[in-house]
Design a protein around this motif. Structure first.
Motif, PDB file in Angstrom:
ATOM      1  N   ALA A 324       0.835  -1.208   0.000  1.00 17.47           N
ATOM      2  CA  ALA A 324       0.000   0.000   0.000  1.00 17.47           C
ATOM      3  C   ALA A 324       0.866   1.252   0.000  1.00 17.47           C
ATOM      4  O   ALA A 324       1.963   1.277   0.562  1.00 17.47           O
ATOM      5  CB  ALA A 324      -0.924  -0.006   1.218  1.00 17.47           C
ATOM      6  N   HIS A 325       0.359   2.300  -0.625  1.00 15.50           N
ATOM      7  CA  HIS A 325       1.092   3.556  -0.709  1.00 15.50           C
ATOM      8  C   HIS A 325       0.798   4.489   0.455  1.00 15.50           C
ATOM      9  O   HIS A 325       1.428   5.542   0.583  1.00 15.50           O
ATOM     10  CB  HIS A 325       0.753   4.265  -2.023  1.00 15.50           C
ATOM     11  N   SER A 326      -0.186   4.128   1.287  1.00 14.59           N
ATOM     12  CA  SER A 326      -0.509   4.964   2.443  1.00 14.59           C
ATOM     13  C   SER A 326      -1.250   4.125   3.458  1.00 14.59           C
ATOM     14  O   SER A 326      -1.728   3.014   3.160  1.00 14.59           O
ATOM     15  CB  SER A 326      -1.377   6.166   2.034  1.00 14.59           C
ATOM     16  N   VAL A 327      -1.330   4.652   4.682  1.00 19.79           N
ATOM     17  CA  VAL A 327      -2.061   3.960   5.734  1.00 19.79           C
ATOM     18  C   VAL A 327      -3.531   3.836   5.367  1.00 19.79           C
ATOM     19  O   VAL A 327      -4.161   2.798   5.587  1.00 19.79           O
ATOM     20  CB  VAL A 327      -1.902   4.707   7.078  1.00 19.79           C
ATOM     21  N   ARG A 328      -4.076   4.886   4.783  1.00 19.03           N
ATOM     22  CA  ARG A 328      -5.488   4.856   4.398  1.00 19.03           C
ATOM     23  C   ARG A 328      -5.744   3.791   3.345  1.00 19.03           C
ATOM     24  O   ARG A 328      -6.725   3.048   3.419  1.00 19.03           O
ATOM     25  CB  ARG A 328      -5.905   6.222   3.863  1.00 19.03           C
ATOM     26  N   GLU A 329      -4.864   3.699   2.365  1.00 21.38           N
ATOM     27  CA  GLU A 329      -5.033   2.688   1.325  1.00 21.38           C
ATOM     28  C   GLU A 329      -4.928   1.283   1.901  1.00 21.38           C
ATOM     29  O   GLU A 329      -5.702   0.388   1.552  1.00 21.38           O
ATOM     30  CB  GLU A 329      -3.971   2.875   0.235  1.00 21.38           C
ATOM     31  N   ALA A 330      -3.976   1.077   2.816  1.00 16.78           N
ATOM     32  CA  ALA A 330      -3.817  -0.231   3.435  1.00 16.78           C
ATOM     33  C   ALA A 330      -5.069  -0.618   4.218  1.00 16.78           C
ATOM     34  O   ALA A 330      -5.536  -1.764   4.166  1.00 16.78           O
ATOM     35  CB  ALA A 330      -2.603  -0.237   4.351  1.00 16.78           C
ATOM     36  N   GLY A 331      -5.631   0.344   4.948  1.00 19.63           N
ATOM     37  CA  GLY A 331      -6.837   0.061   5.715  1.00 19.63           C
ATOM     38  C   GLY A 331      -8.023  -0.256   4.842  1.00 19.63           C
ATOM     39  O   GLY A 331      -8.820  -1.146   5.150  1.00 19.63           O
ATOM     40  N   SER A 332      -8.154   0.459   3.721  1.00 17.53           N
ATOM     41  CA  SER A 332      -9.288   0.226   2.822  1.00 17.53           C
ATOM     42  C   SER A 332      -9.195  -1.125   2.130  1.00 17.53           C
ATOM     43  O   SER A 332     -10.216  -1.692   1.732  1.00 17.53           O
ATOM     44  CB  SER A 332      -9.356   1.342   1.773  1.00 17.53           C
ATOM     45  N   ILE A 333      -7.980  -1.662   2.002  1.00 19.50           N
ATOM     46  CA  ILE A 333      -7.812  -2.971   1.369  1.00 19.50           C
ATOM     47  C   ILE A 333      -7.960  -4.101   2.390  1.00 19.50           C
ATOM     48  O   ILE A 333      -8.652  -5.089   2.150  1.00 19.50           O
ATOM     49  CB  ILE A 333      -6.435  -3.071   0.678  1.00 19.50           C
ATOM     50  N   LEU A 334      -7.320  -3.945   3.535  1.00 22.63           N
ATOM     51  CA  LEU A 334      -7.320  -5.025   4.525  1.00 22.63           C
ATOM     52  C   LEU A 334      -8.669  -5.187   5.220  1.00 22.63           C
ATOM     53  O   LEU A 334      -9.013  -6.296   5.644  1.00 22.63           O
ATOM     54  CB  LEU A 334      -6.232  -4.775   5.568  1.00 22.63           C
ATOM     55  N   PRO A 336     -11.925  -5.046   4.024  1.00 26.48           N
ATOM     56  CA  PRO A 336     -12.774  -6.039   3.343  1.00 26.48           C
ATOM     57  C   PRO A 336     -12.138  -7.422   3.261  1.00 26.48           C
ATOM     58  O   PRO A 336     -12.845  -8.420   3.131  1.00 26.48           O
ATOM     59  CB  PRO A 336     -12.954  -5.436   1.939  1.00 26.48           C
ATOM     60  N   MET A 337     -10.794  -7.491   3.329  1.00 27.25           N
ATOM     61  CA  MET A 337     -10.128  -8.791   3.234  1.00 27.25           C
ATOM     62  C   MET A 337     -10.486  -9.715   4.393  1.00 27.25           C
ATOM     63  O   MET A 337     -10.317 -10.936   4.289  1.00 27.25           O
ATOM     64  CB  MET A 337      -8.606  -8.603   3.182  1.00 27.25           C
ATOM     65  N   VAL A 338     -10.960  -9.150   5.492  1.00 30.02           N
ATOM     66  CA  VAL A 338     -11.338  -9.972   6.644  1.00 30.02           C
ATOM     67  C   VAL A 338     -12.403 -10.994   6.246  1.00 30.02           C
ATOM     68  O   VAL A 338     -12.439 -12.121   6.749  1.00 30.02           O
ATOM     69  CB  VAL A 338     -11.850  -9.076   7.790  1.00 30.02           C
ATOM     70  N   LEU A 339     -13.273 -10.601   5.304  1.00 25.99           N
ATOM     71  CA  LEU A 339     -14.337 -11.502   4.859  1.00 25.99           C
ATOM     72  C   LEU A 339     -13.770 -12.746   4.188  1.00 25.99           C
ATOM     73  O   LEU A 339     -14.415 -13.806   4.189  1.00 25.99           O
ATOM     74  CB  LEU A 339     -15.271 -10.765   3.887  1.00 25.99           C
TER      75      LEU A 339
END
Length: 417
Positions: A324-334, A336-339
């Motif tokens: 991820a290029h930023s903390v926000r991007e990492a959070g937005s990806i990870l 939904p990945m919980v599902l």
């Protein structure tokens, strides 16, 4: 000897990196609160505080004096059952010719003060002919979106059902029948629970088998998100990743150190949630919860499955976060990945373990969930164990390899600022 010495030095560097990251986590009280105290308290809050709160709300509703209008003749025995329920009973004639459940003009009178007094519920009664000692048709008009109207309906219905039980008993008495003779002519002899050969510990283990896999999957996946982001994209944003990669430690050592720190935090969080869950269940059962009957083999297999799942999940989340290029991007990806981890775990809870096909123990996430269930249920199939252990190891090694590949990218040393 040289290889052994090098391995010790590498392990020492990994532990140093992990300790450094863990110390940084502990210094932030918000992390301790989110990762340890919240998991420890979440189930007691849900299973203990919520029922107590609902009991308080129910007690508050029961204190209200509510008005019920009875349309039609009110039998004396029903009137006695309505007494003592904190109800104000008013009587009027029944003006309905058709079905009693059709509100008609009375729909406008409920919860309205146009009649001088608010009517919370309307009980309609019509006597009919039958062979019973008494026979009546009834309907209770109420507004289910209004709490007081719903409470008035509940109290009235309870009185009507109690009255009905008395009428049934009277009818049976007229025909020299008991309630058991009429409603339970074919009945169980003795204590039904005594006929179940499963012990309390077996039942407790079966119950935990429905909770543990889901809790482990959900909390491992969610608890690892914030540390994974903080140790990768967070460090890149803060500009500390560049300095960390310039140390003499190999990137693989840094990766394993970060992985160990994240896995430790996630494991403590899962353990805290498990302790909170068991405490809440034991509290609700009045301390009468029998210890689950799990053998040493089952405990070891359960721990092995949890460890392999943690390795797999943490490695994947670290690899995704580092891209991820930023903390926000990492959070937005990870987020939904919980599902991806919770979905299969939830689905696997309904797979029948009796005669289960072996290919289930090859599928990622499914294999670990089913392994936990079998370990808790005392099912030790050598073929199943070999399949889920070998495939889980393969998935874990693959996830670590992918994370290592992401951590070795050259652009990782570039500051995002």
């Amino acid at each position: 000897m040289v290889l052994l010495s090098d391995a010790r030095k590498q392990l020492s560097r990994i532990i140093i990196v992990a300790n450094k990251e863990l110390v940084d986590f502990v210094r932030d009280w918000r992390t301790v609160l989110a990762m340890i105290l919240v998991p420890l308290l979440i189930f007691p809050a849900i299973f203990i505080a919520l029922p107590l709160f609902l009991q308080g709300e129910a007690a508050e509703l029961s204190s209200y004096e509510l008005t019920v209008e009875v349309q039609g003749e009110l039998p004396n025995d029903l009137g006695s059952h309505l007494d003592g329920r904190n109800l104000i009973i008013t009587q009027t004639e029944l003006m309905v010719d058709g079905t009693l459940s059709e509100p008609g003009a009375d729909a406008q009178r409920l919860n309205s003060d146009e009649v001088g007094e608010v009517i919370h519920a309307i009980l309609r009664l019509r006597e009919i002919d039958s062979n019973a000692s008494q026979s009546w048709n009834y309907a209770i008009l109420s507004d289910s979106t209004d709490e007081l109207s719903l409470e008035a309906m509940t109290r009235t219905l309870d009185a009507v059902l109690t009255w009905e039980a008395d009428v049934i008993n009277a009818t049976l008495a007229q025909n020299n029948l008991t309630r058991d003779e009429a409603f339970d002519p074919i009945h169980w002899d003795g204590d039904q629970d005594a006929a179940d050969v499963a012990s309390g510990g077996d039942l407790a283990a079966m119950g935990l088998a429905m909770f543990i896999p889901l809790v482990v999957a959900m909390w491992t996946a969610t608890a690892a998100i914030q540390p994974s982001i903080d140790l990768t994209a967070g460090e890149r944003e803060r500009g500390t990743m560049e300095a960390l990669l310039c140390t003499p430690a190999a990137r693989s050592d840094l990766l394993f150190g970060k992985w160990l720190a994240v896995a430790t935090v996630a494991s403590v969080s899962v353990l805290g949630q498990m302790v909170g869950l068991l405490f809440a269940i034991n509290f609700l059962t009045g301390g009468g919860l029998e210890a689950p009957s799990i053998s040493t083999t089952g405990v070891l297999l359960l721990l092995l499955s949890v460890i392999l799942f943690a390795i797999f999940v943490v490695a994947i989340e670290l690899a995704v976060a580092v891209r991820a290029h930023s903390v926000r991007e990492a959070g937005s990806i990870l987020g939904p990945m919980v599902l991806i981890f919770i979905g299969p775990t939830l689905f696997a809870q309904f797979v029948n373990l009796q005669g289960i096909e072996s290919w289930w123990f090859i599928l990622p996430v499914f294999n670990i969930t089913l392994a936990m269930r079998e370990a808790l249920m005392g099912i030790y199939d050598p073929v199943h164990i070999f399949m889920w252990v070998s495939t889980s190891l393969a998935y874990a090694i693959g996830a670590i390899f992918w994370a290592s590949k992401q951590f070795n990218r050259e652009d990782l040393v570039e500051s995002l600022s």
